[in-house]
Design a protein around this motif. Sequence first.
Motif, short mmCIF file in Angstrom:
data_model
loop_
_atom_site.label_atom_id
_atom_site.label_comp_id
_atom_site.label_asym_id
_atom_site.label_seq_id
_atom_site.Cartn_x
_atom_site.Cartn_y
_atom_site.Cartn_z
N UNK A 1 0.84 -1.19 0.00
CA UNK A 1 0.00 0.00 0.00
C UNK A 1 0.88 1.25 0.00
N UNK A 2 0.47 2.22 -0.81
CA UNK A 2 1.19 3.49 -0.89
C UNK A 2 0.16 4.60 -0.63
N UNK A 3 0.13 5.09 0.60
CA UNK A 3 -0.90 6.06 1.02
C UNK A 3 -2.29 5.49 0.71
N UNK A 4 -3.06 6.14 -0.15
CA UNK A 4 -4.40 5.64 -0.49
C UNK A 4 -4.37 4.73 -1.71
N UNK A 5 -3.19 4.49 -2.28
CA UNK A 5 -3.05 3.68 -3.48
C UNK A 5 -2.54 2.29 -3.13
N UNK A 6 -2.58 1.40 -4.11
CA UNK A 6 -2.04 0.05 -3.97
C UNK A 6 -1.16 -0.26 -5.18
N UNK A 7 0.01 -0.86 -4.93
CA UNK A 7 0.93 -1.27 -5.99
C UNK A 7 1.05 -2.79 -5.94
N UNK A 8 1.08 -3.42 -7.11
CA UNK A 8 1.15 -4.88 -7.19
C UNK A 8 2.12 -5.29 -8.29
#
Length: 295
Positions: A79-86
């Motif tokens: 999780x990156x703040x309110x975002x998600x990285x995959x």
Amino acid sequence: TVQVFPGSTPLFTKTKTGGVTGICEMSSIVTQTAGLCFGMPSSLSLWDPTNGVQDVGSGYTYNKDQGGDNKATRWSLAQWNEWMVATNGMDPMQLLKVVGTGFEDMTSATSTQFKKAEIIRKFRQFLVAFDLTLADGTRQPNAAAWCDVNDVETWVPDATNSARKLYIPDLESAILCAEKCGDNIFMYSDDSAYALQYSGYPNVFQPTPLPTGIGVYGKNCVAEALGKHYGLGPRGVWSTDGTSYEYIDTPAVKKYLNATLNRDQASKAVVYVDHLINHLLIFYPANGQTENSCG
């Protein structure tokens, strides 16, 4: 003595076929909600108690099983703040900003640094990617790259930012696993380990070798507890604090692992610390099985 052993409660029903191959908590300060982001072989989904399961990515490439030089595909999420990285090592890294629009390809952001990454970890104000593949297919299995400070969409280094890439030529194999331990990230190959230490601008991070003699099978083979890492590798079950290590499997456990572990699919193994019952749990494919069936 008799103790109550915690059970489990089903949270949701999957909308896609296949097992879950990666999972990460996803919470929102803005909406004050908490849920999960999880990956299956060819898809990515979100779950929260209000909206249930939402499909946010599909059509991804995967290797169902380990074979030859190919690892079994496992998702790595952060999780990156309110975002998600995959990332799954097979497709370009994915970024989810708005749930309604789903995950988007990050190739334009990572550009010349890499196109694919096997592992991602959030560390301090950076997102770090490990075991890289360039756009032309060139493998950089011993490389790590990170974004600019507080900017997950800037990965190309220049004099005005902190995005960088480094290589660790002395690793015995690819970076198979990377996990935070204290104020460092420990990176593991199949028979060696390095610490990624924050050094500040301009280099930002520096690699430092850890004691040799421990390694891992795959990206989920290390767990952290009480300032130590606990892992499963070709030589057995071990623990380390970064200055020394010890093998903690008893002769009976070592004998059992040697007799039952399917090493041809061992990259799928999972090491997990259950803090509720204070136990180290290990799950792995047994002989004759292709998925985790023993623990």
